[in-house]
Design a protein around this motif. Structure first.
Motif, mmCIF file in Angstrom:
data_model
loop_
_atom_site.group_PDB
_atom_site.id
_atom_site.type_symbol
_atom_site.label_atom_id
_atom_site.label_comp_id
_atom_site.label_asym_id
_atom_site.label_seq_id
_atom_site.Cartn_x
_atom_site.Cartn_y
_atom_site.Cartn_z
ATOM 1 N N PRO A 129 0.821 -1.212 0.000
ATOM 2 C CA PRO A 129 0.000 0.000 0.000
ATOM 3 C C PRO A 129 0.855 1.262 0.000
ATOM 4 C CG PRO A 129 0.148 -0.830 2.216
ATOM 5 C CD PRO A 129 0.881 -1.824 1.330
ATOM 6 N N TYR A 130 0.393 2.288 -0.707
ATOM 7 C CA TYR A 130 1.030 3.602 -0.633
ATOM 8 C C TYR A 130 0.030 4.667 -1.049
ATOM 9 C CZ TYR A 130 1.733 3.899 -5.747
ATOM 10 O OH TYR A 130 1.558 3.971 -7.100
ATOM 11 N N ALA A 131 0.284 5.890 -0.598
ATOM 12 C CA ALA A 131 -0.581 7.021 -0.920
ATOM 13 C C ALA A 131 0.234 8.104 -1.591
ATOM 14 C CB ALA A 131 -1.220 7.564 0.364
ATOM 15 N N ARG A 132 -0.447 8.966 -2.326
ATOM 16 C CA ARG A 132 0.224 10.090 -2.975
ATOM 17 C C ARG A 132 -0.782 11.181 -3.309
ATOM 18 N NH1 ARG A 132 3.658 9.438 -7.290
ATOM 19 N NH2 ARG A 132 3.020 11.435 -8.079
ATOM 20 N N ALA A 133 -0.278 12.379 -3.483
ATOM 21 C CA ALA A 133 -1.049 13.508 -3.977
ATOM 22 C C ALA A 133 -0.433 13.913 -5.300
ATOM 23 C CB ALA A 133 -0.991 14.673 -2.984
#
Length: 156
Positions: free
Chosen positions: A30-34
């Protein structure tokens, strides 16, 4: 530093690197980004793995980093333009199978970010499945990952 705090610190660091799981569902990579530092929206990507004998479905997500969290995908409209749309029915995760949430395909969408998503931060996201229930995932913010992610493929 004594041995006990060092062991505890190491265990905490290792725990964040392990896949999250509940019931028969495992969350991998899992990873998040803008999209930019000033963005009011962001997204999370991961692989949903169902190790069980029955189908399941990701039906919702939530996080304190956004005013609203939705499940999204990209669909081509009548004019041939790709548009991001909410997937109200969620994402099926077949028994013994996997479902990729990847850039350009299915993903978790953060709308109305309450803070910037900065490289190296960690965000907490709760995923809700029909059968497995809730899984709380601590995911790193990775703004440098390539368009296809770390070996991930387009969504189903």
């Amino acid at each position: 530093m004594s041995l006990k705090p060092m062991i505890l610190a190491g265990a905490l660091a290792l725990a964040s690197a392990l896949p999250a799981l509940a019931g028969d569902i495992v969350i991998e990579d899992p990873y998040a980004r803008a999209s930019t530092m000033m963005s009011k929206s962001g997204a999370a990507f991961m692989t949903l793995v169902n190790t069980g004998a029955e189908d399941d479905r990701l039906v919702a997500a939530s996080s304190d980093i956004a005013a609203k969290v939705e499940l999204h995908t990209h669909r081509e409209d009548a004019g041939g333009v790709m548009r991001m749309v909410e997937v109200e029915e969620g994402f099926a995760v077949p028994a013994g199978g996997r479902h990729e949430l990847a850039r350009g395909g299915d993903h978790v969408m953060f709308l109305g970010l309450t803070r910037p998503l900065e490289q190296g931060d960690t965000v907490t996201v709760t995923l809700r499945f029909e059968t497995a229930g809730e899984i709380v995932v601590e995911m790193p913010v990775d703004l440098g990952r390539g368009a296809m992610g770390g070996g991930m493929q387009m969504g189903n």
